[in-house]
Design an enzyme around this catalytic site. Structure first.
Site, short mmCIF file in Angstrom:
data_model
loop_
_atom_site.label_atom_id
_atom_site.label_comp_id
_atom_site.label_asym_id
_atom_site.label_seq_id
_atom_site.Cartn_x
_atom_site.Cartn_y
_atom_site.Cartn_z
N GLU A 104 0.80 -1.24 0.00
CA GLU A 104 0.00 0.00 0.00
C GLU A 104 0.83 1.28 0.00
OE1 GLU A 104 -2.83 -0.42 3.19
OE2 GLU A 104 -3.52 -2.36 2.46
N ASN A 163 1.96 -5.16 -3.18
CA ASN A 163 0.54 -5.44 -2.89
C ASN A 163 -0.20 -4.13 -2.60
OD1 ASN A 163 -1.53 -7.47 -2.23
ND2 ASN A 163 -1.33 -6.76 -0.11
N HIS A 171 -10.70 -5.80 -2.31
CA HIS A 171 -11.76 -5.59 -1.33
C HIS A 171 -12.90 -4.89 -2.08
CE1 HIS A 171 -9.19 -6.85 1.94
NE2 HIS A 171 -8.28 -5.97 1.60
N GLU A 223 -6.41 -10.44 -1.23
CA GLU A 223 -7.20 -10.20 -0.02
C GLU A 223 -8.68 -10.13 -0.36
OE1 GLU A 223 -5.73 -6.86 2.26
OE2 GLU A 223 -3.64 -7.39 1.88
N ASP A 280 -12.44 -10.04 -0.69
CA ASP A 280 -13.72 -10.12 0.03
C ASP A 280 -14.69 -9.21 -0.69
OD1 ASP A 280 -12.75 -7.64 1.02
OD2 ASP A 280 -12.36 -8.43 3.02
#
Ligand code: G2I
Length: 449
Positions: free
Chosen positions: A161, A203, A239, A266, A268
């Site tokens: 990030e 990432n 996400h 990640e 979701d």
């Protein structure tokens, strides 16, 4: 070198005898029987299917039953972060990380390491450092943690990030960024030296479509590849809420075309369209050969950091949700790739020519497609290359990467850009494009210089 110069120099070299052979094949990726778990279904396509895991939940039998049955990879949700692994400067604590690792190793799962450097979850002592002292502490952290886990980590999120949200496409301000723009490459070099066999990833989130942030990261990865900074993969956190960007697959593909693996790290998804979007994201990964695996960020809805949003594949009791079935079915359906190959052989009476071949791989959906074109040098190195593709009527190129182009439809000529014109004998360069309409065979031809 511009196109006119290239054409002229090639014409001087070549008295052309050209033979063209054409072959087209349809490759259907998985024809094996349907698997009954996510991990087994993904393995049939050559991929892993992982979950973020908390060491503190490994005593919960509902949790570990689902974990052991369904997943072939794990990511420690918090246990390998800086605050957990180096609570005091120079004093390392790997107790919780080792618990996650041991559980994975004993059940044959691979491990994604997360995350060596991040502006969040830094220990207090690091938050209070700056300048060369912080840089030294950060690189020491990378070296010490990657060395501790050497040989046991499939992929490391070396940097997490580091890019800003919003329109600029630049770096996020942070204490790490203020140590100098080269902190990311310094971290990747230290990680490679410490664990040469781990894949090293960058990432980030909000990078799921082609946007300013993802394009800023794309430029960094392209620059790293051009300068041999060791980077092997890019993680797309994904996400998501209710939908996935329409150019999600094209975005994965353009990174893959730079010569890195891509991973969904990640995942979701909340909202009423959860089931359909899970299926769509899975199919996008399967359509990109270098998309090597998917990780969901938790197991049951009650394990998610997105409290109350129920964004995962299992409910609070560990029961499979419709989204689970959408993912499993998509994995079992595998991917479809259409490949066309055209070979051009050039003979000459002058100095040895630079020959090349081009092959195109097309992934199609209703109304659109992405194409990846591979340019391979013959027995002498290329200093530059030019590829032509034939697009059928009604087909238009809307976006391209790693090549310049002469037009958007019909016969399109593609030429190398700065970083991929020089291709060693027998080696390859790639470029790609996104288009509307339907393509069966791009009939690529290649000429080298
Ligand atoms: O924020 C979601 C993810 C975004 N990408 C990077 C990931 O590393 C990040 O994961 C989350 C974890 O899922 C949370 O569990 O990162 C958070 C920290 O920013 C984690 O939350 C922290 C809480 O903030 C702490 O109070 C708590 O002590 O989890 C810690 C351990 O439970």
């Amino acid at each position: 070198m511009n196109l006119t110069t290239k054409s002229a120099s090639r014409a001087a070299l070549v008295t052309a005898t050209v033979t063209v052979s054409l072959s087209a094949s349809l490759i259907l990726a998985s024809s094996a029987s349907a698997a009954t778990t996510l991990g087994a279904a993904a393995a049939q396509t050559g991929r892993y299917f992982g979950a973020a895991v908390s060491a503190g939940k490994l005593g919960d039998s509902t949790y570990t039953t689902v974990l052991n049955r369904e997943f072939t990879s794990v990511t420690a949700e918090n246990e390998m972060k800086w605050d957990a692994t180096e609570p005091n400067r120079g004093q390392f604590n790997h107790t919780s990380g080792e618990r996650v690792l041991a559980q994975a190793a004993s059940t044959g799962k691979q491990v994604r390491g997360h995350a060596l450097l991040w502006h969040q979850q830094q220990p207090g002592w690091a938050q209070r450092l700056s300048g060369s002292d912080l840089r030294q502490a950060a690189i020491n952290h990378v070296t010490r943690v990657a060395t501790h886990y050497r040989g046991k980590i499939h992929s490391w999120d070396v940097v997490n990030e580091a890019f800003a949200d919003g329109g600029g496409g630049g770096r996020r301000d942070s204490n790490l960024q203020r140590t100098g723009n080269d902190w990311i490459e310094a971290a990747f070099r230290a990680a490679r030296a410490a664990d040469p066999n781990a894949k090293l990833c960058y990432n980030d989130y909000n990078t799921d479509g082609v946007n300013a942030k993802s394009t800023g990261i794309y430029a960094m990865v392209r620059d790293f590849k051009a300068r041999n900074v060791p980077i092997d993969c890019v993680g797309f956190q994904s996400h998501l809420t209710n939908s996935v960007p329409s150019d999600y697959q094209a975005n994965l593909q353009r990174f893959a075309a730079l010569g890195v693996d891509v991973q969904i790290t990640e995942l979701d998804i909340s909202g009423a369209n959860q089931t359909a979007v899970y299926g769509s994201v899975t199919r996008s990964c399967l359509a990109v050969p270098r998309c090597t695996g998917i990780t969901v960020w938790g197991i049951r809805d009650t394990d998610s950091w997105r409290t109350g949003q129920n964004p995962l594949l299992f409910d609070g009791n560990g029961n499979k949700k419709p989204a689970y079935t959408a993912v499993l079915d998509a994995l079992n359906a595998g991917g479809t790739t259409t490949t066309t190959t055209t070979t051009t052989t050039t003979t000459t009476t002058g100095p040895a020519p630079s020959t090349c071949t081009a092959s195109a791989s097309v992934n199609s959906w209703t109304g659109g497609f992405t194409a990846t074109v591979k340019v391979t040098a013959g027995s002498t190195a290329l200093r530059g290359w030019r590829v032509t593709t034939s697009l059928p009527p009604g087909t238009t190129v809307t976006n391209a990467w790693s090549a310049d182009r002469s037009g958007d439809s019909g016969t399109v000529t593609w030429t190398d850009v700065d970083h991929n014109g020089s291709v060693a004998a027998g080696r390859s360069a790639e470029f790609g494009f996104l288009g509307t309409g339907s393509v069966a065979d791009l009939a690529p031809t290649c000429a080298g210089s």
